[in-house]
Design a protein around this motif. Structure first.
Motif, mmCIF file in Angstrom:
data_model
loop_
_atom_site.group_PDB
_atom_site.id
_atom_site.type_symbol
_atom_site.label_atom_id
_atom_site.label_comp_id
_atom_site.label_asym_id
_atom_site.label_seq_id
_atom_site.Cartn_x
_atom_site.Cartn_y
_atom_site.Cartn_z
ATOM 1 N N GLY A 1 -7.017 7.353 11.587
ATOM 2 C CA GLY A 1 -8.455 7.505 11.773
ATOM 3 C C GLY A 1 -9.242 6.826 10.682
ATOM 4 N N HIS A 2 -8.796 6.966 9.425
ATOM 5 C CA HIS A 2 -9.484 6.319 8.300
ATOM 6 C C HIS A 2 -9.558 4.801 8.515
ATOM 7 C CE1 HIS A 2 -8.937 10.177 6.682
ATOM 8 N NE2 HIS A 2 -8.072 9.937 5.723
ATOM 9 N N LEU A 3 -8.456 4.221 9.007
ATOM 10 C CA LEU A 3 -8.351 2.776 9.132
ATOM 11 C C LEU A 3 -8.887 2.253 10.459
ATOM 12 C CD1 LEU A 3 -4.793 2.232 7.592
ATOM 13 C CD2 LEU A 3 -6.993 1.854 6.482
ATOM 14 N N GLY A 4 -9.360 3.158 11.306
ATOM 15 C CA GLY A 4 -9.874 2.723 12.597
ATOM 16 C C GLY A 4 -8.798 2.208 13.518
ATOM 17 N N LEU A 5 -7.599 2.765 13.407
ATOM 18 C CA LEU A 5 -6.473 2.347 14.245
ATOM 19 C C LEU A 5 -6.292 3.333 15.376
ATOM 20 C CD1 LEU A 5 -3.922 1.537 11.399
ATOM 21 C CD2 LEU A 5 -5.232 -0.122 12.748
ATOM 22 N N MET B 1 -4.721 -4.468 13.548
ATOM 23 C CA MET B 1 -4.023 -4.740 12.291
ATOM 24 C C MET B 1 -5.070 -4.997 11.211
ATOM 25 S SD MET B 1 -1.468 -7.870 11.261
ATOM 26 C CE MET B 1 -2.807 -9.055 11.523
ATOM 27 N N LYS B 2 -5.074 -4.183 10.175
ATOM 28 C CA LYS B 2 -6.025 -4.348 9.085
ATOM 29 C C LYS B 2 -5.389 -5.168 7.961
ATOM 30 C CE LYS B 2 -8.766 -1.696 11.400
ATOM 31 N NZ LYS B 2 -9.888 -2.279 12.171
ATOM 32 N N VAL C 1 1.695 5.311 9.528
ATOM 33 C CA VAL C 1 1.148 3.955 9.428
ATOM 34 C C VAL C 1 2.162 3.045 8.730
ATOM 35 C CG1 VAL C 1 -0.656 2.567 8.306
ATOM 36 C CG2 VAL C 1 -1.243 4.716 9.463
ATOM 37 N N LEU C 2 2.381 1.852 9.287
ATOM 38 C CA LEU C 2 3.258 0.870 8.668
ATOM 39 C C LEU C 2 2.413 -0.144 7.904
ATOM 40 C CD1 LEU C 2 6.084 -0.371 8.236
ATOM 41 C CD2 LEU C 2 5.675 -1.748 10.288
ATOM 42 N N VAL C 3 2.549 -0.121 6.587
ATOM 43 C CA VAL C 3 1.868 -1.074 5.710
ATOM 44 C C VAL C 3 2.908 -2.083 5.238
ATOM 45 C CG1 VAL C 3 0.555 -1.370 3.568
ATOM 46 C CG2 VAL C 3 0.251 0.709 4.946
ATOM 47 N N MET C 4 2.599 -3.354 5.342
ATOM 48 C CA MET C 4 3.535 -4.385 4.896
ATOM 49 C C MET C 4 2.910 -5.209 3.777
ATOM 50 S SD MET C 4 5.615 -5.573 8.291
ATOM 51 C CE MET C 4 6.976 -6.049 7.222
ATOM 52 N N SER C 5 3.757 -5.637 2.845
ATOM 53 C CA SER C 5 3.290 -6.427 1.707
ATOM 54 C C SER C 5 4.362 -7.423 1.316
ATOM 55 C CB SER C 5 2.965 -5.509 0.517
ATOM 56 O OG SER C 5 4.099 -4.747 0.153
ATOM 57 N N VAL D 1 4.126 -6.171 14.112
ATOM 58 C CA VAL D 1 4.465 -4.748 13.983
ATOM 59 C C VAL D 1 3.609 -3.976 12.979
ATOM 60 C CG1 VAL D 1 6.863 -5.262 14.603
ATOM 61 C CG2 VAL D 1 6.236 -5.072 12.178
ATOM 62 N N ALA D 2 2.971 -4.634 12.025
ATOM 63 C CA ALA D 2 2.287 -3.919 10.939
ATOM 64 C C ALA D 2 0.961 -3.329 11.401
ATOM 65 C CB ALA D 2 2.055 -4.846 9.754
ATOM 66 N N ASP D 3 0.632 -2.165 10.864
ATOM 67 C CA ASP D 3 -0.699 -1.583 11.048
ATOM 68 C C ASP D 3 -1.667 -2.111 9.996
ATOM 69 O OD1 ASP D 3 -0.106 0.281 13.242
ATOM 70 O OD2 ASP D 3 1.143 1.297 11.769
#
Length: 317
Positions: free
Chosen positions: A307-311, A240-241, A191-195, A208-210
């Motif tokens: 799966g946790h994030l519903g992606l 994208m969450k 998973v790609l998390v961006m901040s 691009v971010a998940d």
């Protein structure tokens, strides 16, 4: 709602470093509480120190947890894209599909001098280099189709060449042939998390971010803007969450419910201070009340972080 806990393991001068047992205990508590993921950052400067490198710490945490997602920050200046892609792909295998990379396009002005760039980079060059870096990593993660590896000893076939894809990237900052010499991730791609996204980063992040971490101030506007940009990039908005980062000491369940019900976010990232015992407030008071109101769950969805994030699968966006 989706829930994360973020932890900066860097300690300030005069402050005792966190021990692995303390960090592991915190992560296991978050796992038992049904939190989707823990985000580990080791960002700091010469006035702070960290007892662990974040991705190495993730490998250790994977051995003492079973369900919670494990996300590590890793700098685009401190690594080469091939090695970083390989590292996270390996971590995803070790964790059985629970790994993510927290990438930021914000430059640490002191970091470049530690990696053969004493003059640093202009903000524009850093941004373009980081975007190219992230694109390479994601491309390498997608280099093997799900059924590409055959392991057919009798026929002498390790893989199906038609299902292995060379990246063959030649860009302004990097040249990377590929593919990775690590098997495909259990969750297709980490998973790609961006901040830390600035205005100039938003179109790229939305493409691009998940998952994107945003601040509470102006959250509704930021959330709507990111979802709009994701749609403009050809994505379904739910792929994208967007999680709002909140300080634990300021939490009230009513405010969280209000932000969530007004669609200011898809969930929350609880930012912990150096005193990890503060999480007890979240664990003992906030999360039970959110569950009582039907806003949070007590168990994880499926075995992977996606799966946790519903992606869905981490294919082309």
């Amino acid at each position: 709602m989706h829930l994360a806990v973020s932890l900066n393991i860097a300690s300030a001068p005069g402050q005792a470093s966190l021990a692995f047992a303390e960090i592991a205990s915190l992560v296991r508590k978050a796992e038992a509480a049904g939190v989707d993921m823990v985000v580990i950052s080791d960002a700091g400067d010469e006035r702070s120190s960290s007892p662990f490198e974040a991705t190495t710490l993730l490998a250790a945490l994977a051995t003492v947890t079973e369900r919670i997602g494990l996300v590590a920050g890793a700098s685009t200046l401190a690594h080469q894209p091939y090695n970083l892609a390989r590292r996270f792909a390996s971590l995803d295998i070790i964790s059985h599909g629970r790994t993510g990379w927290n990438a930021t396009l914000a430059q640490n002005p002191r970091e470049a001098a530690n990696f053969s760039r004493p003059e640093g980079l202009s903000d524009d060059d850093f941004r373009r280099r980081a975007q190219e870096f992230i694109g390479i990593v994601q491309g390498l993660w997608r280099g093997w189709d799900a059924d590409a590896l055959l392991f057919d000893r009798a026929a002498g076939r390790f893989h199906d060449p038609e299902k292995m894809h060379l990246l063959d990237h030649k860009g302004q900052f990097f040249s990377v042939r590929g593919p990775l010499n690590v098997a495909r991730s259990p969750q297709d791609t980490p998973v790609l998390v961006m901040s830390g996204l600035a205005e100039a980063d938003l179109d790229f992040g939305a493409k691009v971010a998940d998952a994107v971490l945003i601040e509470a101030e102006g959250a509704k506007t930021a959330y709507d803007d990111l979802k709009r940009r994701a749609v403009a990039a050809g994505r379904e908005p739910e792929t994208m969450k967007v999680l709002m980062t909140v300080g634990v000491n300021e939490l009230t369940v009513g405010e969280l419910e209000g932000w969530f019900n007004t669609k200011s976010c898809d969930g929350f990232n609880f930012a912990l201070p150096a005193d990890l015992s503060v999480f007890d407030h979240v664990d003992n008071r906030v999360l039970p009340e959110l569950r009582r109101r039907g806003l949070a769950r007590s168990a994880h969805y499926g075995p992977t972080l996606r799966g946790h994030l519903g992606l869905g699968a981490g294919g082309e966006k």
